[in-house]
Design a protein around this motif. Sequence first.
Motif, mmCIF file in Angstrom:
data_model
loop_
_atom_site.group_PDB
_atom_site.id
_atom_site.type_symbol
_atom_site.label_atom_id
_atom_site.label_comp_id
_atom_site.label_asym_id
_atom_site.label_seq_id
_atom_site.Cartn_x
_atom_site.Cartn_y
_atom_site.Cartn_z
ATOM 1 N N ALA A 147 -23.669 39.320 3.770
ATOM 2 C CA ALA A 147 -22.603 38.966 4.712
ATOM 3 C C ALA A 147 -22.052 37.573 4.426
ATOM 4 O O ALA A 147 -20.838 37.342 4.513
ATOM 5 N N GLU A 148 -22.926 36.655 4.048
ATOM 6 C CA GLU A 148 -22.486 35.294 3.726
ATOM 7 C C GLU A 148 -21.808 35.241 2.362
ATOM 8 O O GLU A 148 -20.757 34.619 2.198
ATOM 9 N N ASN A 149 -22.410 35.900 1.378
ATOM 10 C CA ASN A 149 -21.916 35.806 0.001
ATOM 11 C C ASN A 149 -20.559 36.467 -0.203
ATOM 12 O O ASN A 149 -19.737 35.993 -0.989
ATOM 13 N N LYS A 150 -20.308 37.556 0.515
ATOM 14 C CA LYS A 150 -19.051 38.266 0.282
ATOM 15 C C LYS A 150 -17.832 37.454 0.711
ATOM 16 O O LYS A 150 -16.708 37.730 0.277
ATOM 17 N N LYS A 151 -18.058 36.432 1.534
ATOM 18 C CA LYS A 151 -16.956 35.564 1.958
ATOM 19 C C LYS A 151 -16.437 34.682 0.824
ATOM 20 O O LYS A 151 -15.359 34.101 0.917
ATOM 21 N N ASN A 152 -17.195 34.591 -0.266
ATOM 22 C CA ASN A 152 -16.806 33.750 -1.394
ATOM 23 C C ASN A 152 -15.749 34.389 -2.282
ATOM 24 O O ASN A 152 -15.204 33.727 -3.169
ATOM 25 N N LEU A 153 -15.496 35.686 -2.077
ATOM 26 C CA LEU A 153 -14.513 36.407 -2.881
ATOM 27 C C LEU A 153 -13.372 36.917 -2.004
ATOM 28 O O LEU A 153 -13.595 37.275 -0.847
ATOM 29 N N THR A 154 -12.177 36.989 -2.590
ATOM 30 C CA THR A 154 -11.023 37.517 -1.848
ATOM 31 C C THR A 154 -10.890 39.022 -2.007
ATOM 32 O O THR A 154 -9.986 39.629 -1.441
ATOM 33 N N PHE A 155 -11.770 39.619 -2.817
ATOM 34 C CA PHE A 155 -11.709 41.060 -3.086
ATOM 35 C C PHE A 155 -13.125 41.611 -3.094
ATOM 36 O O PHE A 155 -14.108 40.874 -3.037
ATOM 37 N N LYS A 156 -13.240 42.920 -3.181
ATOM 38 C CA LYS A 156 -14.536 43.589 -3.199
ATOM 39 C C LYS A 156 -14.860 44.019 -4.635
ATOM 40 O O LYS A 156 -14.180 44.886 -5.188
ATOM 41 N N PRO A 157 -15.876 43.439 -5.264
ATOM 42 C CA PRO A 157 -16.245 43.863 -6.618
ATOM 43 C C PRO A 157 -16.926 45.226 -6.588
ATOM 44 O O PRO A 157 -17.312 45.714 -5.521
ATOM 45 N N GLU A 158 -17.077 45.820 -7.746
ATOM 46 C CA GLU A 158 -17.747 47.127 -7.812
ATOM 47 C C GLU A 158 -19.257 47.002 -7.609
ATOM 48 O O GLU A 158 -19.910 47.926 -7.107
ATOM 49 N N ILE A 159 -19.817 45.855 -8.027
ATOM 50 C CA ILE A 159 -21.278 45.700 -8.049
ATOM 51 C C ILE A 159 -21.693 44.408 -7.345
ATOM 52 O O ILE A 159 -21.066 43.357 -7.527
#
Length: 307
Positions: free
Chosen positions: A236-248
Amino acid sequence: MKNVLLGLAIAVFTLNACKSKTEEKEPMPVKEEQVTIQVQGHRGERGNLPENSIPAFLGALRKGVDVLELDVVISKDKQVVVSHEPYMLPLYMLTPEGDSIPNEEEKKYNLYKMNYAEIKQFDGGSKGNVRFPEQQKMKTYKPLLSEVFDTVAATINKEVLKPVKFNIEIKSVEEEYDIFQPKPEAFVDLVMQIIQDKNMQEHVNVQSFDPAILEVMHQKYSDIELAYLVGENTYAENKKNLTFKPEIYSPYYKLLDSTEVSRIRKDGLQIIPWTVNNPEDIEAVIKLKVDGIITDYPERVIEKLEH
């Protein structure tokens, strides 16, 4: 009347016989969900052969891995070099003369300030690695990414081995931009040039701890599968570092439990933890039904998956 009684008797007998047969039937076994887990050889098979070397990649290939994981840096003459560090690490590197490198001098051997012809003269295997006592000692060097692609392909054809994919980590740290590496866009372009020249787009994914690298990849090369490497904090914390959703999503394996896996799955991401080496840890990660396991000992994961 006799006929009626006889008919009733036959009917009861038939009913009881059918009931008996039904009771004798064993319940249908519940099929376990089949889980396919990729085996990824970390830096080839670092536990057994010198890391990020041609022998290590071929060793892992021959053991039957699905993916070869490796790291890339850039040389002064803009070559894409397979190396975990952008300098000569004293832990396992020797000078061309066979001398050890003092710890305080490692950063003097900055690969970004050295041409590849010079880099190739250093020995990455004769010293061994004290962290991996089973690792076979042999003289070897840091290869180019292009050489790894070519050598693996030639070996697969010659020895009739199953094809593999490549998990390419772009080693990037913001504090080292223009010191030990190019800035993200230039770095990504150099790596992608090799991938495209060798027509490997469908056979690779690119991973990085640096969100800036992944953002450039997503914007410029959207056809390439991406993996976000993390070593701390929650999904939940780490995904805020990207503007998109990676595959992995590729976390340090100790960050995972069943609850965390469920949260990642809800976002539709594959889960490929690193670097899982101990048999008990391998078993625990397999039970989480991840999509892949990055390991220094691919034979250990393969053995667990086969039993």
